[in-house]
Design an enzyme around this catalytic site. Structure first.
Site, mmCIF file in Angstrom:
data_model
loop_
_atom_site.group_PDB
_atom_site.id
_atom_site.type_symbol
_atom_site.label_atom_id
_atom_site.label_comp_id
_atom_site.label_asym_id
_atom_site.label_seq_id
_atom_site.Cartn_x
_atom_site.Cartn_y
_atom_site.Cartn_z
ATOM 1 N N ASN A 183 0.842 -1.261 -0.014
ATOM 2 C CA ASN A 183 -0.030 0.017 -0.021
ATOM 3 C C ASN A 183 1.146 1.007 0.014
ATOM 4 O OD1 ASN A 183 -2.224 -1.774 0.293
ATOM 5 N ND2 ASN A 183 -2.420 -1.530 2.369
ATOM 6 N N THR A 241 1.638 9.413 14.199
ATOM 7 C CA THR A 241 0.421 9.737 13.612
ATOM 8 C C THR A 241 -0.662 9.429 14.701
ATOM 9 O OG1 THR A 241 0.195 7.577 12.515
ATOM 10 C CG2 THR A 241 0.936 9.169 11.198
ATOM 11 N N LEU A 242 -1.457 10.496 14.905
ATOM 12 C CA LEU A 242 -2.468 10.481 16.032
ATOM 13 C C LEU A 242 -3.929 10.409 15.404
ATOM 14 C CD1 LEU A 242 -0.716 13.154 18.410
ATOM 15 C CD2 LEU A 242 -0.880 10.556 18.721
ATOM 16 N N ASP A 301 -0.979 3.987 5.691
ATOM 17 C CA ASP A 301 0.170 3.704 4.644
ATOM 18 C C ASP A 301 0.143 4.574 3.800
ATOM 19 O OD1 ASP A 301 0.219 0.988 5.781
ATOM 20 O OD2 ASP A 301 -1.362 0.318 4.430
ATOM 21 N N GLY A 306 -11.442 0.946 0.252
ATOM 22 C CA GLY A 306 -10.215 0.066 0.009
ATOM 23 C C GLY A 306 -8.964 0.641 0.474
HETATM 24 O O1 RIB Z 1 -2.752 -0.878 6.604
HETATM 25 C C1 RIB Z 1 -3.666 -1.502 6.061
HETATM 26 C C2 RIB Z 1 -3.012 -2.803 5.671
HETATM 27 O O2 RIB Z 1 -2.784 -3.512 6.810
HETATM 28 C C3 RIB Z 1 -4.330 -3.692 4.925
HETATM 29 O O3 RIB Z 1 -4.058 -3.517 3.504
HETATM 30 C C4 RIB Z 1 -3.961 -5.105 5.243
HETATM 31 O O4 RIB Z 1 -3.475 -5.777 4.268
HETATM 32 C C5 RIB Z 1 -3.100 -4.964 6.558
HETATM 33 O O5 RIB Z 1 -1.693 -5.435 6.174
#
Ligand code: RIB
Length: 306
Positions: free
Chosen positions: A45, A223-224, A255, A290
């Protein structure tokens, strides 16, 4: 524009996500409203977030020789991302994450099984040496095997690379590892796990950040969530407020932040500016459903900035 190369060394898993009016408690069955399968894994991600934000990124990960593994390869090809460092394990299947999202609050619960990306061998890590040589920034998380993380960190540290460690999922880490890290980016729960305390507000974050600096980490970014991002360097600290958006799914927001953050660092921005940029990328990601598919493109980020 300056665009240093970034390597993301981390997980790919397939996300199996269900949405419901509320999240089940232990022993409860809840009837959900929607299900989606798609690319996920914190490492992947973050790499997608960098790529869509305009960064020059190579993802290093490991998948199984199976249908979920092909989800990774197809997705990266579709995105126009480099697939040269996607290792394939013949024995262990691709990882997966079971995700439940509360459709009213956007909050989630995740159970991740790393699968193939938990089986990096020392030889595989060593085979990425030329890639790491060419990069300025190496970004890692904690969803792959710890011996591989340590080997990558040792290699990148010896070469003077900027090491950013997103300490997710939450766990304790040895000072010997932390002291080689340039920037750690835990959320409040992960910061709490690293420092053996509860982190709920700016004051706690400041205390945790100081503990991490004392352990040898050079800079700390916590991060909060809706309270923003707390950044501490040896010279100064600042709480950067969160951007206000309507959240429909917060999964992968951390992410998105990390991806945006390293993209900005690679463009030569300082850590505070980079955190502001990461904040925007994180905020935009929660407006869509997503994880990897919700990462914003550079034009969306630039329009938001304006
Ligand atoms: O941070 C989110 C991710 O954490 C998801 O996509 C899932 O795969 C987990 O690894």
């Amino acid at each position: 524009m300056q665009k240093d190369k970034i390597v993301v060394f981390g997980s790919f898993v397939v996300d199996l996500t269900s949405w419901a009016g509320h999240l089940p408690v232990a022993g409860e069955t809840v009837k959900g409203s929607m299900f989606k399968m798609g690319p996920g894994g914190k490492g992947s991600n973050q790499a997608v977030a960098v790529h869509r934000a305009g960064g020059d990124v190579t993802m290093v990960t490991k998948v199984g020789d199976d249908v979920f593994g092909r989800v990774a390869l197809d997705f990266y090809k579709n995105e126009g991302m480099n697939t040269d460092y996607i290792f394939i394990d013949k024995k262990t299947g691709t990882g997966s994450a079971l995700i439940m999202v509360d459709e009213n609050t956007g909050q989630n619960q995740i159970l991740v099984v790393s699968g193939a990306c938990d089986t990096f061998t020392p030889e595989e890590v060593d085979s990425t040496e030329s890639l790491i040589d060419a990069a300025k920034i190496v970004l890692l998380q904690l969803e792959i095997n710890m011996d591989a993380i340590e080997r990558v960190v040792n290699m990148a540290h010896a070469k003077g690379k900027t090491i950013v460690l997103n300490t997710a999922p939450a766990q304790k880490l040895p000072d010997s590892l932390l002291s080689k890290v340039d920037i750690v980016t835990p959320n409040e729960i992960e910061a709490g796990a690293l420092c053996d305390m509860t982190v709920e507000n700016e004051q706690d974050a400041r205390k945790a950040a100081q503990i991490l600096l004392d352990k040898g980490v050079r800079n700390v970014v916590i991060t909060l969530g809706k309270n923003g991002v707390f950044v501490m360097t040896p010279e100064k600290h600042e709480l950067i407020p969160a951007k206000k958006v309507k959240a429909v799914d917060t999964t992968g927001a951390g992410d998105a932040f990390n991806g945006g953050f390293v993209t900005a660092l690679a463009e030569g921005k300082d850590i505070f500016e980079a955190a502001r940029f990461g904040n925007i990328v994180g905020a935009l990601s929660v407006t869509k459903i997503g994880t990897a598919p919700a990462m914003p493109y550079r034009d969306e980020i630039d329009s938001f900035v304006q």
